[in-house]
Motif scaffolding. Structure first.
Motif, PDB file in Angstrom:
ATOM      1  N   TYR A  66     -14.457  50.856 -12.664  1.00  0.00           N
ATOM      2  CA  TYR A  66     -12.727  49.967 -13.446  1.00  0.00           C
ATOM      3  C   TYR A  66     -12.445  49.700 -12.287  1.00  0.00           C
ATOM      4  CZ  TYR A  66      -8.309  51.191 -15.082  1.00  0.00           C
ATOM      5  OH  TYR A  66      -7.313  50.811 -15.060  1.00  0.00           O
ATOM      6  N   VAL A  97     -14.738  52.553 -20.248  1.00  0.00           N
ATOM      7  CA  VAL A  97     -13.556  53.999 -18.691  1.00  0.00           C
ATOM      8  C   VAL A  97     -12.890  53.185 -17.826  1.00  0.00           C
ATOM      9  CG1 VAL A  97     -15.006  54.823 -16.574  1.00  0.00           C
ATOM     10  CG2 VAL A  97     -15.843  54.883 -18.157  1.00  0.00           C
ATOM     11  N   GLY A  98     -11.716  53.551 -17.964  1.00  0.00           N
ATOM     12  CA  GLY A  98     -10.489  53.611 -17.310  1.00  0.00           C
ATOM     13  C   GLY A  98      -9.915  53.227 -18.472  1.00  0.00           C
ATOM     14  N   HIS A 114     -16.351  54.680 -13.379  1.00  0.00           N
ATOM     15  CA  HIS A 114     -14.855  53.981 -13.660  1.00  0.00           C
ATOM     16  C   HIS A 114     -15.124  53.443 -11.881  1.00  0.00           C
ATOM     17  CE1 HIS A 114     -11.224  56.554 -11.751  1.00  0.00           C
ATOM     18  NE2 HIS A 114     -11.090  56.251 -13.078  1.00  0.00           N
TER      19      HIS A 114
END
Length: 83
Positions: free
Chosen positions: A76, A42-43, A73
């Motif tokens: 991240y 994610v990211g 997220h």
């Protein structure tokens, strides 16, 4: 959820360089994923890159490390800054 590497790992070395968070490292017998660093990409990407390259499909979600997309997220952002 964080990902994990099962004992079906054949130590082929393809997952480690694909991880944008440096969450994968060689363990005593097989590769391992640091759940504090794993964001399931994610990211970075739409899908976990380690799962995409694994030839034996031994990287499932870790049921003991459940995290929402928002939590992944946020992890991240903590590691890399906002995007």
């Amino acid at each position: 959820m964080s990902l994990m590497i099962t004992d079906e790992c054949i130590n082929c070395d393809v997952c480690e360089p694909e991880c944008p968070n440096d969450a994968i490292s060689q363990g005593e017998e097989i590769y391992q994923i640091d759940p504090e660093k794993c964001t399931e990409c994610v990211g970075h990407y739409d899908e976990p890159q380690c799962q995409q390259v694994c030839p034996v499909d031994c990287i499932p979600h870790d049921p003991s490390k459940q995290e929402s997309q928002e939590e992944l997220h946020a992890k991240y952002v903590r590691m890399h800054g906002s995007k």
